[in-house]
Design a protein around this motif. Structure first.
Motif, PDB file in Angstrom:
ATOM      1  N   ALA A 101       0.694  -1.052   0.063  1.00  0.00           N
ATOM      2  CA  ALA A 101      -0.069  -0.115  -0.029  1.00  0.00           C
ATOM      3  C   ALA A 101       0.972   1.311   0.034  1.00  0.00           C
ATOM      4  CB  ALA A 101      -0.872   0.132   1.296  1.00  0.00           C
ATOM      5  N   MET A 102       1.937   1.445   0.672  1.00  0.00           N
ATOM      6  CA  MET A 102       2.758   2.424   0.874  1.00  0.00           C
ATOM      7  C   MET A 102       3.507   2.671  -0.744  1.00  0.00           C
ATOM      8  SD  MET A 102       4.782   1.707   4.497  1.00  0.00           S
ATOM      9  CE  MET A 102       5.898   3.176   4.179  1.00  0.00           C
ATOM     10  N   LYS A 103       3.679   1.722  -1.309  1.00  0.00           N
ATOM     11  CA  LYS A 103       4.165   1.909  -2.873  1.00  0.00           C
ATOM     12  C   LYS A 103       3.114   2.377  -3.580  1.00  0.00           C
ATOM     13  CE  LYS A 103       8.178   0.238  -1.727  1.00  0.00           C
ATOM     14  NZ  LYS A 103       9.569   0.893  -1.669  1.00  0.00           N
ATOM     15  N   ASN A 104       1.794   2.246  -3.264  1.00  0.00           N
ATOM     16  CA  ASN A 104       0.958   2.698  -4.194  1.00  0.00           C
ATOM     17  C   ASN A 104       0.579   2.196  -5.569  1.00  0.00           C
ATOM     18  OD1 ASN A 104      -1.578   4.353  -4.574  1.00  0.00           O
ATOM     19  ND2 ASN A 104      -0.345   6.202  -5.358  1.00  0.00           N
ATOM     20  N   LEU A 105       0.778   0.750  -5.498  1.00  0.00           N
ATOM     21  CA  LEU A 105       0.606   0.240  -6.806  1.00  0.00           C
ATOM     22  C   LEU A 105      -0.840  -0.086  -6.962  1.00  0.00           C
ATOM     23  CD1 LEU A 105       3.324  -2.603  -5.916  1.00  0.00           C
ATOM     24  CD2 LEU A 105       3.679  -0.577  -7.096  1.00  0.00           C
ATOM     25  N   ILE A 139      -7.148  -4.626  -2.577  1.00  0.00           N
ATOM     26  CA  ILE A 139      -7.574  -4.248  -1.355  1.00  0.00           C
ATOM     27  C   ILE A 139      -8.707  -3.587  -1.395  1.00  0.00           C
ATOM     28  CG2 ILE A 139      -6.967  -2.890   0.755  1.00  0.00           C
ATOM     29  CD1 ILE A 139      -3.949  -3.491  -0.161  1.00  0.00           C
ATOM     30  N   CYS A 140      -8.997  -2.336  -2.294  1.00  0.00           N
ATOM     31  CA  CYS A 140     -10.314  -1.893  -2.281  1.00  0.00           C
ATOM     32  C   CYS A 140     -11.009  -2.401  -3.213  1.00  0.00           C
ATOM     33  CB  CYS A 140      -9.852  -0.279  -2.522  1.00  0.00           C
ATOM     34  SG  CYS A 140      -8.755   0.344  -1.465  1.00  0.00           S
ATOM     35  N   ASN A 141     -11.593  -3.643  -3.139  1.00  0.00           N
ATOM     36  CA  ASN A 141     -12.394  -4.322  -4.076  1.00  0.00           C
ATOM     37  C   ASN A 141     -13.858  -3.813  -4.227  1.00  0.00           C
ATOM     38  OD1 ASN A 141     -13.249  -5.881  -6.058  1.00  0.00           O
ATOM     39  ND2 ASN A 141     -12.726  -7.778  -5.219  1.00  0.00           N
ATOM     40  N   LYS A 142     -14.179  -3.244  -5.097  1.00  0.00           N
ATOM     41  CA  LYS A 142     -15.630  -2.537  -5.094  1.00  0.00           C
ATOM     42  C   LYS A 142     -16.572  -3.432  -5.495  1.00  0.00           C
ATOM     43  CE  LYS A 142     -18.284   1.500  -6.799  1.00  0.00           C
ATOM     44  NZ  LYS A 142     -18.311   2.875  -7.671  1.00  0.00           N
ATOM     45  N   ASP A 143     -16.125  -4.370  -6.419  1.00  0.00           N
ATOM     46  CA  ASP A 143     -17.008  -5.347  -6.761  1.00  0.00           C
ATOM     47  C   ASP A 143     -17.527  -6.394  -5.659  1.00  0.00           C
ATOM     48  OD1 ASP A 143     -16.592  -4.616  -9.316  1.00  0.00           O
ATOM     49  OD2 ASP A 143     -15.021  -5.844  -9.674  1.00  0.00           O
ATOM     50  N   ASN A 144     -16.583  -6.347  -4.483  1.00  0.00           N
ATOM     51  CA  ASN A 144     -16.913  -7.418  -3.570  1.00  0.00           C
ATOM     52  C   ASN A 144     -17.384  -6.558  -2.363  1.00  0.00           C
ATOM     53  OD1 ASN A 144     -17.064  -9.655  -2.265  1.00  0.00           O
ATOM     54  ND2 ASN A 144     -14.810  -9.647  -1.412  1.00  0.00           N
ATOM     55  N   ASN A 145     -18.061  -5.315  -2.770  1.00  0.00           N
ATOM     56  CA  ASN A 145     -18.844  -4.471  -1.779  1.00  0.00           C
ATOM     57  C   ASN A 145     -17.772  -3.963  -0.750  1.00  0.00           C
ATOM     58  OD1 ASN A 145     -20.829  -2.879  -0.705  1.00  0.00           O
ATOM     59  ND2 ASN A 145     -21.743  -4.732   0.376  1.00  0.00           N
ATOM     60  N   PHE A 146     -16.333  -3.762  -1.053  1.00  0.00           N
ATOM     61  CA  PHE A 146     -15.682  -3.367   0.031  1.00  0.00           C
ATOM     62  C   PHE A 146     -15.579  -4.092   1.180  1.00  0.00           C
ATOM     63  CE2 PHE A 146     -17.669   0.354  -1.884  1.00  0.00           C
ATOM     64  CZ  PHE A 146     -16.552   0.900  -2.639  1.00  0.00           C
ATOM     65  N   LEU A 155      -3.927   3.888   3.182  1.00  0.00           N
ATOM     66  CA  LEU A 155      -4.741   3.895   2.000  1.00  0.00           C
ATOM     67  C   LEU A 155      -5.418   5.374   1.872  1.00  0.00           C
ATOM     68  CD1 LEU A 155      -6.790   0.348   2.559  1.00  0.00           C
ATOM     69  CD2 LEU A 155      -4.879   1.007   0.886  1.00  0.00           C
ATOM     70  N   CYS A 156      -5.490   6.021   3.099  1.00  0.00           N
ATOM     71  CA  CYS A 156      -6.232   7.285   2.896  1.00  0.00           C
ATOM     72  C   CYS A 156      -5.365   8.359   2.416  1.00  0.00           C
ATOM     73  CB  CYS A 156      -6.457   7.984   4.279  1.00  0.00           C
ATOM     74  SG  CYS A 156      -8.143   7.219   5.124  1.00  0.00           S
ATOM     75  N   TYR A 157      -3.838   8.077   2.132  1.00  0.00           N
ATOM     76  CA  TYR A 157      -3.092   8.938   1.458  1.00  0.00           C
ATOM     77  C   TYR A 157      -3.143   8.483   0.002  1.00  0.00           C
ATOM     78  CZ  TYR A 157      -0.915  10.128   5.796  1.00  0.00           C
ATOM     79  OH  TYR A 157      -0.659  10.629   7.089  1.00  0.00           O
ATOM     80  N   SER A 158      -4.012   7.682  -0.635  1.00  0.00           N
ATOM     81  CA  SER A 158      -4.107   7.426  -1.770  1.00  0.00           C
ATOM     82  C   SER A 158      -5.394   8.192  -2.454  1.00  0.00           C
ATOM     83  CB  SER A 158      -3.957   5.850  -2.228  1.00  0.00           C
ATOM     84  OG  SER A 158      -4.388   5.455  -3.536  1.00  0.00           O
ATOM     85  N   LYS A 159      -5.350   8.757  -3.587  1.00  0.00           N
ATOM     86  CA  LYS A 159      -6.769   9.134  -3.971  1.00  0.00           C
ATOM     87  C   LYS A 159      -7.837   8.064  -4.206  1.00  0.00           C
ATOM     88  CE  LYS A 159      -8.357  12.969  -7.220  1.00  0.00           C
ATOM     89  NZ  LYS A 159      -8.127  13.993  -8.008  1.00  0.00           N
ATOM     90  N   THR A 160      -7.338   7.228  -5.143  1.00  0.00           N
ATOM     91  CA  THR A 160      -8.409   6.036  -5.376  1.00  0.00           C
ATOM     92  C   THR A 160      -8.636   5.327  -4.126  1.00  0.00           C
ATOM     93  OG1 THR A 160      -6.801   5.637  -7.296  1.00  0.00           O
ATOM     94  CG2 THR A 160      -8.266   3.777  -6.805  1.00  0.00           C
ATOM     95  N   ILE A 163      -8.564  10.124  13.800  1.00  0.00           N
ATOM     96  CA  ILE A 163      -8.937  11.534  13.542  1.00  0.00           C
ATOM     97  C   ILE A 163      -8.028  11.860  12.155  1.00  0.00           C
ATOM     98  CG2 ILE A 163      -8.040  13.977  14.392  1.00  0.00           C
ATOM     99  CD1 ILE A 163      -8.678  12.836  16.912  1.00  0.00           C
ATOM    100  N   ASP A 164      -6.856  11.204  12.187  1.00  0.00           N
ATOM    101  CA  ASP A 164      -6.118  11.694  10.787  1.00  0.00           C
ATOM    102  C   ASP A 164      -6.624  11.105   9.616  1.00  0.00           C
ATOM    103  OD1 ASP A 164      -4.085  12.625  12.279  1.00  0.00           O
ATOM    104  OD2 ASP A 164      -2.692  10.964  12.150  1.00  0.00           O
ATOM    105  N   CYS A 165      -7.469  10.062   9.764  1.00  0.00           N
ATOM    106  CA  CYS A 165      -8.170   9.586   8.411  1.00  0.00           C
ATOM    107  C   CYS A 165      -9.328  10.206   8.069  1.00  0.00           C
ATOM    108  CB  CYS A 165      -8.541   7.843   8.581  1.00  0.00           C
ATOM    109  SG  CYS A 165      -7.198   6.917   8.748  1.00  0.00           S
TER     110      CYS A 165
END
Length: 694
Positions: free
Chosen positions: A272-276, A283-290, A319-324, A354-356
């Motif tokens: 996640a830190m590499k933002n691949l 990880i953020c699979n929308k098809d699986n309803n997150f 993950l919150c540091y990634s726009k996607t 709080i940060d998120c």
């Protein structure tokens, strides 16, 4: 030769003479064993380790590591056990990594996975665990060792262990080793070659490891574990010869299961830190309803791991540091709600919540989706000054919430209007007041607080609540300690009328005004009760534990053991049962058994379901309530007279005359009330004058 012990014969006692003779005899026997070894194996690892010449020793060790996986020997387990011990205690020693220990361990793991007959022979079943553990220990601190390991081909066999080709015990050490290899920039590319496999396997392991450990180990009886060879060796690895029985095995298995989950999340953190893009989509699979994002919110590691690892919320923060990823998190209301609950708890990782939320609010694309849920929670935190090294936390929260509003007329949300009133209008209004005006407002607030206290002891919760509210409107903002008490008292009134949400809000406001944050014992206990009303066991448990800590530090010495009040001990016991690491797995297995037996169908499940759940809670094993070994429970002491009743009787005697019993539903006389208010005002003004003269 060992040096002989020199002692004076004239001053030596008979006991000392005997003791020195025994020591000299032991040293002589040790020298004879070194000079005349009984081992006949020229390739013996332990004999090679005794070699004094470093050149000969290195060449023999390199040959030993090369030949060990190619031959069958009963001593392999002893050798790997010794290597495991050396790797744990001397993980920075470059001797073994430079002589081919990584190639040897990779070959052992490959042999165990491809040759089941060899694996079940003698004690070879222990070898894959030791081999993976040795790889993980040597790559824990040194990136150069990790680079040698990946070039030796350790990644593919570790991935096979991660797939679950053996047991959960080997999965634990495999995910640990892969996490170390993925944490270095030099070696991440070797692990990233298998990006899809590693991410999917880590996600699956983090989500299912607790269920697997519970069903395959925890729920087994002690006799059944000893009768099964594949389970018995797990018991041996868990305890390593320490006598403790099933209770120690279960405690250790719980700790290992928590480590599996946290280390799996740590491995995902590296990707996640590499933002691949591929990893983020998995990880953020929308098809699986997150689904995995929702699972992350429940992964907190239990009490043993929570203090050292943020677990699931740590990954959500990255993950919150990634726009996607922010878009996916904002679309899941359950994840946002969990972050809000974390931000209003006394958890060590409160700042992560709080940060998120601030990262989501600062993004224009996600702010509109999050602000409606987050504003009422963050409104209670706007007066935090510092939190875990962060300064002006409350101001940053208010700025993020009100950033797009230029005037109050544009604010429509009720929570945002309260923030505007408190942080902008009231601050500017009090800034223009003189010190005398502020003092007068404080005096009036104190009088209203005393009136609220009297109403409260009379059982008039609503009237007391109104008095505390009026006092809060008058009390200057800089009088933080006084406002803590007012918010906490009003929260107690909300508890009496069973308004849990309002009680949590007021307690959080009181705890935010404290310095340090979350250090007001009464507010912690009241919020713990309110969370218990809502069924939020984890938040209630955290507040109760911090309450015990704060209350103990206030009443006892630093070196004394903390005594837990009986009511707090009962709350902790209840919530630890509900938040037990395997509670969800236990519920799944229990209800599966009920459905299979056909005792309960979908038509009438209310009464029997409730009775069954209560039975499960009662039958929770005592070791599952661990984690508080340093806290001594204070026994219940019966008192003849309750302090609250004394105070109530005193108040009524003052109002209606000594000896008069309070009539149900009656109220005190207006004249007596006026005299009481005048007396209180006189006392407060007298104290103010005394302070001014000082």
């Amino acid at each position: 030769m060992h040096p002989q012990i020199q002692t004076s014969p004239t001053t030596m006692t008979p006991h000392l003479k005997t003791k020195n003779k025994r020591l000299d005899q032991f040293l002589r026997e040790e020298e004879e064993e070194e000079e005349d070894p009984t081992c006949s194996n020229p390739r013996c690892f332990f004999c090679t380790m005794k070699q004094s010449d470093p050149t000969i020793r290195s060449s023999r060790l390199a040959k030993c590591f090369e030949e060990m996986p190619l031959r069958d020997d009963e001593e392999h387990v002893l050798v790997l056990s010794g290597l495991w011990n050396i790797a744990m205690t001397h993980s920075d020693d470059p001797e073994f990594p430079s002589l081919g220990v990584f190639e040897c361990m990779a070959s052992f793991i490959h042999k165990a996975l491809t040759n089941p007959d060899w694996l079940l022979k003698d004690q070879n079943i222990y070898i894959p665990y030791y081999a993976a553990h040795i790889i993980g220990s040597y790559t824990m601190n040194k990136p150069e060792f990790a680079e040698k390991a990946v070039k030796s081909g350790v990644v593919p066999p570790l991935l096979d262990l991660l797939r679950g080709k053996l047991t959960w015990v080997e999965q634990r050490v495999a995910v640990r080793a892969l996490g170390h290899l993925a944490s270095y920039d030099r070696t991440f590319q070797y692990v990233a070659k298998f990006e899809t496999q590693v991410v999917e396997l880590s996600m699956n392991l983090a989500s299912t490891c607790l269920d697997v450990v519970y069903t395959t180990f925890i729920r087994m009886e002690s006799k059944e574990r000893k009768s099964r060879r594949l389970v018995k060796y797990q018991c041996d690895l868990l305890t390593r010869g320490v006598i403790g029985g099933a209770e120690m095995e279960n405690r250790k298995a719980e700790e290992w299961a928590s480590q599996i989950q946290c280390w799996s999340i740590s491995l995902l953190n590296c990707f996640a830190m590499k933002n691949l893009p591929k990893s983020m989509n998995l990880i953020c699979n929308k098809d699986n309803n997150f689904l995995f994002l929702k699972d992350l919110c429940a992964m907190w590691g239990g009490l043993t791991t929570n203090q050292s690892s943020p677990a699931g919320f740590g990954l959500i923060r990255i993950l919150c540091y990634s726009k996607t990823a922010r878009r996916s998190i904002a679309e899941s209301k359950q994840v946002v709600q969990s972050l809000c609950n974390l931000s209003r708890s006394s958890d060590d990782w409160q700042y992560i919540g709080i940060d998120c939320l601030l990262l989501l609010l600062q993004d224009p694309e996600t702010k509109s989706k999050v602000i409606g849920i987050a504003a009422p929670f963050l409104a209670d935190l706007i007066e935090i000054r510092a939190l875990r090294g962060r300064t002006r936390v409350g101001d940053n929260i208010a700025r993020s919430l009100l950033y797009s509003y230029k005037s109050k007329s544009n604010v429509k949300d009720e929570a945002l209007m309260k923030i505007w009133d408190l942080k902008i209008e009231r601050r500017s209004r009090e800034g223009s007041m003189s010190s005398e005006e502020l003092k007068q407002r404080w005096v009036s607030a104190e009088l209203l607080k005393q009136e609220g206290n009297e109403r409260f002891w009379c059982g008039e919760a609503d009237a007391a609540m109104a008095k505390y509210t009026d006092a809060l409107e008058l009390c200057p903002m800089r009088m933080r300690k006084e406002r803590v008490v007012l918010y906490s008292n009003r929260a107690q009134c909300h508890l009496l009328v069973r308004n849990a949400d309002a009680a949590i809000s007021d307690c959080t406001r009181a705890l935010s005004l404290c310095n340090p944050v979350n250090s007001h014992a009464k507010s912690l206990w009241r919020r713990s009760q309110a969370y218990d009303m809502k069924g939020m066991a984890k938040e209630s448990l955290m507040d109760c534990i911090v309450f015990v800590d704060v209350n103990g530090r206030l009443k006892t010495n630093k070196n004394a053991r903390i005594k837990v009040p009986y009511y707090a001990a009962r709350m902790i016991s209840k919530q630890m049962s509900a938040t037990w690491l395997f509670s969800a797995a236990r519920s799944k297995v229990s209800f599966e058994n009920v459905d299979n037996d056909g005792e309960i169908d979908g038509s009438d499940e209310s009464e029997e379901d409730g009775d069954y759940a209560a039975t499960v809670l009662i039958k929770t094993p005592s070791w599952a309530l661990g984690g508080l070994a340093t806290i001594l429970e204070e026994p219940l002491t019966k008192r003849s007279k309750c302090r609250r009743r004394k105070l109530e009787r005193t108040v009524w005697q003052r109002r209606r005359g000594a000896g008069a019993a309070p009539a149900q539903g009656s109220s005190h006389k207006p004249k007596q009330h006026e005299r009481m208010v005048q007396r209180n005002r006189y006392v407060i003004e007298k104290n103010l004058k005394r302070e001014e003269t000082r």
